[in-house]
Design a protein around this motif. Sequence first.
Motif, PDB file in Angstrom:
ATOM      1  N   GLU A 386       0.864  -1.191   0.004  1.00 18.28           N
ATOM      2  CA  GLU A 386      -0.061  -0.007   0.048  1.00 18.28           C
ATOM      3  C   GLU A 386       0.705   1.412  -0.023  1.00 18.28           C
ATOM      4  O   GLU A 386       1.994   1.412   0.595  1.00 18.28           O
ATOM      5  CB  GLU A 386      -0.935   0.117   1.308  1.00 18.28           C
ATOM      6  CG  GLU A 386      -2.134  -1.023   1.331  1.00 18.28           C
ATOM      7  CD  GLU A 386      -3.005  -0.840   2.445  1.00 18.28           C
ATOM      8  OE1 GLU A 386      -2.558  -0.050   3.409  1.00 18.28           O
ATOM      9  OE2 GLU A 386      -4.040  -1.068   2.415  1.00 18.28           O
ATOM     10  N   LEU A 387       0.343   2.254  -0.759  1.00 19.48           N
ATOM     11  CA  LEU A 387       1.069   3.534  -0.636  1.00 19.48           C
ATOM     12  C   LEU A 387       1.209   3.889   1.069  1.00 19.48           C
ATOM     13  O   LEU A 387       0.523   3.834   1.472  1.00 19.48           O
ATOM     14  CB  LEU A 387       0.395   4.673  -1.463  1.00 19.48           C
ATOM     15  CG  LEU A 387       0.018   4.561  -2.850  1.00 19.48           C
ATOM     16  CD1 LEU A 387      -1.038   5.610  -3.139  1.00 19.48           C
ATOM     17  CD2 LEU A 387       1.251   4.682  -3.698  1.00 19.48           C
ATOM     18  N   THR A 388       2.302   4.624   1.208  1.00 17.75           N
ATOM     19  CA  THR A 388       2.584   5.231   2.449  1.00 17.75           C
ATOM     20  C   THR A 388       1.712   6.565   2.469  1.00 17.75           C
ATOM     21  O   THR A 388       1.505   7.071   1.496  1.00 17.75           O
ATOM     22  CB  THR A 388       4.011   5.540   2.721  1.00 17.75           C
ATOM     23  OG1 THR A 388       4.581   6.346   1.853  1.00 17.75           O
ATOM     24  CG2 THR A 388       4.821   3.980   2.711  1.00 17.75           C
ATOM     25  N   LEU A 389       1.595   7.239   3.503  1.00 16.85           N
ATOM     26  CA  LEU A 389       0.954   8.526   3.764  1.00 16.85           C
ATOM     27  C   LEU A 389       1.938   9.428   2.822  1.00 16.85           C
ATOM     28  O   LEU A 389       1.370  10.371   2.199  1.00 16.85           O
ATOM     29  CB  LEU A 389       0.744   8.818   5.157  1.00 16.85           C
ATOM     30  CG  LEU A 389       0.048   9.879   5.348  1.00 16.85           C
ATOM     31  CD1 LEU A 389      -1.563   9.902   4.790  1.00 16.85           C
ATOM     32  CD2 LEU A 389      -0.334  10.451   6.925  1.00 16.85           C
ATOM     33  N   ASP A 390       3.121   9.410   3.113  1.00 13.34           N
ATOM     34  CA  ASP A 390       3.925  10.457   2.411  1.00 13.34           C
ATOM     35  C   ASP A 390       3.863  10.232   0.937  1.00 13.34           C
ATOM     36  O   ASP A 390       4.092  11.242   0.155  1.00 13.34           O
ATOM     37  CB  ASP A 390       5.519  10.360   2.875  1.00 13.34           C
ATOM     38  CG  ASP A 390       5.399  11.116   4.282  1.00 13.34           C
ATOM     39  OD1 ASP A 390       4.815  11.790   4.720  1.00 13.34           O
ATOM     40  OD2 ASP A 390       6.635  10.767   4.906  1.00 13.34           O
ATOM     41  N   HIS A 391       3.739   9.243   0.500  1.00 10.46           N
ATOM     42  CA  HIS A 391       3.638   8.984  -1.125  1.00 10.46           C
ATOM     43  C   HIS A 391       2.143   8.913  -1.672  1.00 10.46           C
ATOM     44  O   HIS A 391       1.739   8.686  -2.822  1.00 10.46           O
ATOM     45  CB  HIS A 391       4.164   7.391  -1.279  1.00 10.46           C
ATOM     46  CG  HIS A 391       5.601   7.371  -1.248  1.00 10.46           C
ATOM     47  ND1 HIS A 391       6.397   8.256  -2.377  1.00 10.46           N
ATOM     48  CD2 HIS A 391       6.559   6.627  -0.690  1.00 10.46           C
ATOM     49  CE1 HIS A 391       7.649   8.063  -2.012  1.00 10.46           C
ATOM     50  NE2 HIS A 391       7.868   7.168  -1.210  1.00 10.46           N
ATOM     51  N   GLY A 392       1.297   9.338  -0.754  1.00  9.18           N
ATOM     52  CA  GLY A 392      -0.081   9.776  -1.145  1.00  9.18           C
ATOM     53  C   GLY A 392      -1.178   9.047  -0.792  1.00  9.18           C
ATOM     54  O   GLY A 392      -2.554   8.949  -1.158  1.00  9.18           O
ATOM     55  N   TYR A 393      -1.185   7.887   0.189  1.00  9.62           N
ATOM     56  CA  TYR A 393      -2.056   6.968   0.613  1.00  9.62           C
ATOM     57  C   TYR A 393      -3.332   7.928   0.986  1.00  9.62           C
ATOM     58  O   TYR A 393      -3.004   9.078   1.658  1.00  9.62           O
ATOM     59  CB  TYR A 393      -1.681   6.416   1.788  1.00  9.62           C
ATOM     60  CG  TYR A 393      -2.632   5.360   2.592  1.00  9.62           C
ATOM     61  CD1 TYR A 393      -2.921   4.271   1.839  1.00  9.62           C
ATOM     62  CD2 TYR A 393      -3.713   6.013   3.566  1.00  9.62           C
ATOM     63  CE1 TYR A 393      -4.102   3.360   2.421  1.00  9.62           C
ATOM     64  CE2 TYR A 393      -4.531   4.928   3.950  1.00  9.62           C
ATOM     65  CZ  TYR A 393      -4.846   3.938   3.408  1.00  9.62           C
ATOM     66  OH  TYR A 393      -5.782   2.923   3.781  1.00  9.62           O
ATOM     67  N   PRO A 394      -4.496   7.603   0.521  1.00  6.64           N
ATOM     68  CA  PRO A 394      -4.943   6.157   0.072  1.00  6.64           C
ATOM     69  C   PRO A 394      -4.985   6.254  -1.512  1.00  6.64           C
ATOM     70  O   PRO A 394      -5.152   5.316  -1.914  1.00  6.64           O
ATOM     71  CB  PRO A 394      -6.627   6.202   0.660  1.00  6.64           C
ATOM     72  CG  PRO A 394      -6.814   7.808   0.784  1.00  6.64           C
ATOM     73  CD  PRO A 394      -5.638   8.320   1.092  1.00  6.64           C
ATOM     74  N   ALA A 395      -4.676   7.177  -2.404  1.00  6.85           N
ATOM     75  CA  ALA A 395      -4.627   7.172  -3.756  1.00  6.85           C
ATOM     76  C   ALA A 395      -4.157   8.228  -4.039  1.00  6.85           C
ATOM     77  O   ALA A 395      -3.976   9.485  -3.770  1.00  6.85           O
ATOM     78  CB  ALA A 395      -5.972   7.038  -4.316  1.00  6.85           C
ATOM     79  N   ARG A 396      -3.301   8.001  -5.270  1.00  7.22           N
ATOM     80  CA  ARG A 396      -2.671   9.341  -5.910  1.00  7.22           C
ATOM     81  C   ARG A 396      -2.511   8.969  -7.386  1.00  7.22           C
ATOM     82  O   ARG A 396      -2.817   7.860  -8.158  1.00  7.22           O
ATOM     83  CB  ARG A 396      -1.010   9.400  -5.689  1.00  7.22           C
ATOM     84  CG  ARG A 396      -0.201   8.272  -6.102  1.00  7.22           C
ATOM     85  CD  ARG A 396       1.264   8.387  -5.680  1.00  7.22           C
ATOM     86  NE  ARG A 396       1.687   9.652  -6.189  1.00  7.22           N
ATOM     87  CZ  ARG A 396       3.066  10.049  -6.120  1.00  7.22           C
ATOM     88  NH1 ARG A 396       3.702   9.553  -5.026  1.00  7.22           N
ATOM     89  NH2 ARG A 396       3.561  11.243  -6.853  1.00  7.22           N
ATOM     90  N   ILE A 397      -2.204  10.107  -8.171  1.00 10.91           N
ATOM     91  CA  ILE A 397      -2.194   9.928  -9.551  1.00 10.91           C
ATOM     92  C   ILE A 397      -0.750   9.601 -10.092  1.00 10.91           C
ATOM     93  O   ILE A 397       0.125   9.900  -9.549  1.00 10.91           O
ATOM     94  CB  ILE A 397      -2.543  11.214 -10.420  1.00 10.91           C
ATOM     95  CG1 ILE A 397      -3.972  11.589 -10.018  1.00 10.91           C
ATOM     96  CG2 ILE A 397      -2.467  11.356 -11.986  1.00 10.91           C
ATOM     97  CD1 ILE A 397      -5.100  10.862 -10.686  1.00 10.91           C
TER      98      ILE A 397
END
Length: 419
Positions: A386-397
Amino acid sequence: MPRSFLPTRPVRGPFSPDFWRSPLRGPRFTSVLGVVLLAGVTILFVTGLLSYAAYNPDLAPVNDKTPGKGLLGFYLFPWPTDPPWLYRLTQGVHVTLGLVLVPVLLAKLWSVAPRLFTLPPARSLTHALERISLLLLVGGALFEFTTGVLNVQLDYVFPGSFYPLHFYGAWVFFGAFAAHAVLKAPVAVRNLRRMREGGGEDADGPAAPRPDPPTVSRRGALGLVGGGSLLFLVTSAGRSFDAPLRETAVLTPHGGPEPGSGPGAFQINKTAAYAGIRAAETNEAAWRLAVTGPTGTVRLGRAGLLGMPLHSVALPIACVEGWSTSDQWWRGVRLRDLAALVGHDDPVDVFVESLQRHGAFRRGALRANQVADPRSLLALFVNGEELTLDHGYPARIIVPAAPGVLATKWVARLTFGEL
């Protein structure tokens, strides 16, 4: 006492020819540096314009950070998605070359400094035009290189936004640079030809009339400038690669070891804390993605998104500061599938909004060709986790070849349709 018998006051300071005593100054030295800058600055200008085009500024006001550009946007075109590393290449070259040229620029400015203090200020119309172009060239060069280096270092100490300052400054600088190159290119070519043939120097140059004894040769001085450029290359270029090369980029914020360890251990620009993202608003109970189109609005939690077909792609992230990552494995829902969910059988533009509360790119727009690309995802996972919060969790483009600022993190809403 008659006026004609009054003693003449000698010119002192930088306006006196005797003030400039270095034996290194001369047409050949200046010409070599000028030819290097002619090629380098032209590449910088072209890659800088490509960087601006990559934002698709004509698509939506949120993408256009220079709304008053007018005719200066004549060259803009829809930014492609192939090759997927395109922006990584163009912006990496732009920033790295800009840093590498700093020693060359400083040496060139030093070599022509006497010209800024010649008297009379203008001997002819051609000479006046040359002096004006030189003043604009020096001022524009210092402004562009200073703001560029500060942007790479994430030090926004200058007044106003970096984007319009650097954009308009580039046009002023390159216009003066082009005018100066046209005026001085014949002299530079003539000096370089004479250098190859072992002939004398052109008389039209900044050589000192009574130079001090030399302590280093001009060839040695050029070697020193080249060594400085090589040092900048070695200590900055690695931020566009992964370890171990990244660890050599000690002069840039995104150099050094990768942050942390595990699947999410790759570079980021802004943390969730900086963006004001709270874990309470991103957990599964609280977060919902709003997807809007002609058939209305659909709200999906992560469970709803995981129920849709998921796809995996390997794509890099590249940012305007010149840093990038190699391909990361992203997994999520295709943007074109989300568009179809709300009534768009054919891909259209999309307006993306983030949970982020401040910052220039908490909202952004993507063109239809970007939405249509099967590699364009609303990513839920990276490198198998799962994405980490710094990498955009819960979803990113994540979109191929797009600048990192358009890879919006913490996505809250997608609005599909003509923008």
